[in-house]
Scaffold this motif. Structure first.
Motif: not given
Length: 680
Positions: A450-457
């Motif tokens: 998993t990755f977590t994007s800049t918007e916490r997604r």
């Protein structure tokens, strides 16, 4: 042909796409249209930035330095050598003589495992990563003001903005560094939303702005204080919000009282009239969303800059609601997740302090081992400790400090001096060339996680092709080293690692692999039933009451003088990413921008007898590089600009390692240089 849904490995926007696979190779990319922030769109890196996966330069076997030369070795040889060296070092010098740099380009699972390895197996909190060099002021500043150091709102809100809304972009070259978001901003502007841009260079957004505030690099506090001053003076502050939800307003108000637009003009170079116009737009809009990146954070006043942004959002009541907020845009695909996973010297996963006895007890129980409550070393502190012979072993995982850190002559000195250097990467980077052991990891396309994007997604990445040669998924390498060190935990898959992480990280507890199979979820998400959190601080701040901070302007650490008369600032170009190790090995990207350059204003160029594309020498107090001149009005007189993508002309040979006193981020964005013509 098989198509595999995954997440982009470049900026932090979190775009998703399908990798189209034929005979175990990526042949093309198709943007995802469903449950995707990019909604069927991609930038040039998303479409054309995959060649590096199959590039001939990929590391395919472990390497060990023998008689001064890196030679191929077996996995058993490499892992046994590392484990033996680590055990011997702990026995002779103690656990705190070892440090690791984790990776914002790798998965949550891998970052979780790396920090656990350092804490539970090695016995030290000496774990850090490149957030130290990009958004550490965000974590420190927004945590102080709001109780959370993350982007407050969601990307798709930009699509809902109209004539009564405003966007304030300060220190962010969004169309080049986060192109999909930049397009959304320009579309909102076309619908009638107001756009205020504060940037020393004439970036694309500046050309479309209602007001462009071309301030001198490093003067953000003065500019932001002046905008707040005008909002208070004009009576357009949101006093209901201030009274109900904030603290320390009186001290803040007293400080900004001194920052009249006329006073700020003397510091920033921005005409007072423009400051007033921008302040009125920001203060009178129904909603104003603020966006920033490294132009705010990479300063010796980085934390003060972030606090000033937070102050402005609070006096206008632009928090806890849609189309508003303070939105730091993460520059790497998983720099948010790396922070969330505890790849920092002072916090466990979920930002739980290592120095808190109850937190420490919780993790000791979970991991079944004693843990240190001593805050570990940051990246700058690690380098200093190497110089002082206190740090003996450094493990660099998926980072390239020989190009990404400031003053790289000093970095090289330290990496050559350390007793034992391990580098884990996909290419023989400039950092890996100095290593004693090199471990070949895999790209985003060759593993799950998993990755977590800049918007916490939080979003899935999926294995689409086989690992090249004898390389291994990075989580497997770390797990193998842990096992060689005597750890008995069996990590059979990234999912198993993720599930362990959930048990100790409340903000991720409700985000399971099955729930994000078809689309991501934004943390905090504490239970399986929770839908995720698109907007933070609704009704109340994470810390309860928002905290104003009275901040005064300070000069940057180094300003131009007689010997070094020009100011240098740094950044990216749209075709490339970070130190160029991936994009410069992607044919369609490298071909559009094959070499570096220095932007210089025509007036300065004329004085120096420099013409466009002349070969020039650029020198600071720390080093010298040779590059080409790009004569342009994008930069003001007295200002120059360079990237750090190109090893032939590495901008960070010049930059200053002077750092913010709170979070120790170096001042990449301001230093003094001289420029000389070499040939036409």
């Amino acid at each position: 042909m098989e198509s595999v849904l995954t997440t982009c490995p470049y900026c932090g926007t979190g775009c998703t796409f399908y990798l189209n696979i034929k005979e175990d190779e990526i042949v093309s990319v198709t943007p995802n249209r469903t449950n995707a922030v990019n909604k069927g769109k991609l930038c040039s890196k998303g479409y054309f930035g995959f060649d590096f996966v199959h590039h001939r330069d990929r590391l395919k076997h472990p390497l060990i330095r023998r008689n001064g030369v890196l030679v191929e070795a077996t996995w058993d040889e490499a892992l046994n050598l590392i484990a033996t060296k680590l055990k011997d070092t702990i026995k002779e010098f103690g656990s705190d003589s070892i440090a690791a740099f984790s990776s914002a380009r790798c998965t949550n699972e891998e970052n979780y495992l790396m920090q656990k390895f350092m804490r539970a197996v090695i016995g030290t909190n000496n774990i850090d990563h490149c957030a130290r060099l990009c958004h550490s002021p965000t974590v420190a500043g927004l945590a102080t003001a709001f109780g959370s150091g993350a982007m407050t709102n969601s990307i798709d809100e930009i699509e809902k903005m109209g004539p009564k809304d405003a966007m304030f972009a300060i220190g962010t070259n969004t169309t080049e560094c986060h192109p999909i978001m930049g397009v959304l901003m320009l579309q909102a502007k076309a619908r009638g939303s107001k756009l205020i841009v504060a940037d020393p260079r004439e970036i694309d957004l500046a050309r479309h702005a209602d007001v462009w505030l071309q301030h001198k690099p490093g003067t953000d506090v003065a500019l932001l204080n002046a905008i707040s001053h005008v909002i208070l003076r004009e009576g357009i502050a949101d006093h209901d919000f201030i009274n109900a939800r904030t603290n320390n307003f009186a001290a803040f108000k007293q400080t900004v009282k001194r920052y009249t637009p006329e006073y700020a003009e003397l510091i920033t170079g921005v005409p007072a009239g423009k400051i007033i116009k921008a302040a009125k737009i920001i203060g009178q809009a129904d909603n104003t969303a603020t966006y920033y990146t490294m132009g705010i954070t990479q300063h010796t006043s980085g934390v003060d800059n972030v606090l000033s942004v937070a102050n402005l959002a609070m006096i206008t009541g632009n928090l806890g609601k849609e189309k508003a907020g303070v939105n730091p845009l993460r520059g790497q695909n998983n720099v948010q997740g790396s922070c969330d996973m505890g790849a920092l010297p002072n916090v466990y996963p979920g930002y739980q302090p290592v120095s808190d006895s109850s937190v420490n007890a919780k993790f000791q129980e979970a991991w079944k081992t004693p843990l240190s409550d001593k805050v570990g070393m940051t990246i700058p502190e690690v380098l200093h400790a190497i110089e002082e012979d206190k740090l003996k072993v450094l493990y660099v995982f998926g980072e390239n400090p020989m190009r990404s850190d400031p003053d790289i002559n000093h970095v090289k000195h330290c990496l050559e001096h350390v007793d034992f250097l391990v580098v884990q990467d996909i290419f023989l980077t400039e950092t890996a060339e100095l290593a004693d052991v090199v471990l070949p990891g895999t790209t985003f396309a060759e593993k799950d996680g998993t990755f977590t994007s800049t918007e916490r997604r939080v979003q899935r990445i999926r294995k689409a092709v086989s690992p090249r040669g004898n390389s291994r998924p990075d989580w497997k390498i770390i797990a193998d080293i842990m096992k060689a060190m005597g750890d008995s935990t069996d990590y059979s898959s990234p999912k198993k690692i993720y599930e362990e992480m959930q048990t100790v990280t409340p903000s991720y507890a409700g985000i399971t692999y099955s729930r994000i199979e078809k689309g991501g979820i934004q943390w905090p998400c504490g239970t399986i039933e929770h839908p995720g959190t698109p907007i933070l601080h609704v009704g109340t701040f994470n810390r309860g009451i928002g905290e104003f901070t009275a901040v005064d302007y300070r000069d940057p650490a180094e300003l131009p003088d007689h010997e070094y008369p020009l100011m240098l600032t740094t950044g990216r170009v749209v075709a490339h990413y970070h130190t160029g190790s991936m994009t410069r090995r992607s044919w369609g990207l490298h071909g559009t921008h094959p070499e570096g350059f220095l932007e210089i204003n025509p007036q300065d160029a004329q004085i120096l007898n420099i013409e466009d594309e002349d070969i020039i020498r650029v020198t600071s107090r720390r080093g010298t590089i040779t590059t080409k001149a790009q004569v342009t009005t994008r930069v003001a007189k007295g200002l120059t600009f360079i990237t750090f993508h190109f090893t032939e002309s590495p901008g960070n040979m010049l930059t200053n390692s002077a750092s913010d006193p709170v979070c120790q981020i170096p001042e990449f964005k301001v230093c003094a240089v001289k420029v000389e013509k070499l040939s036409g």
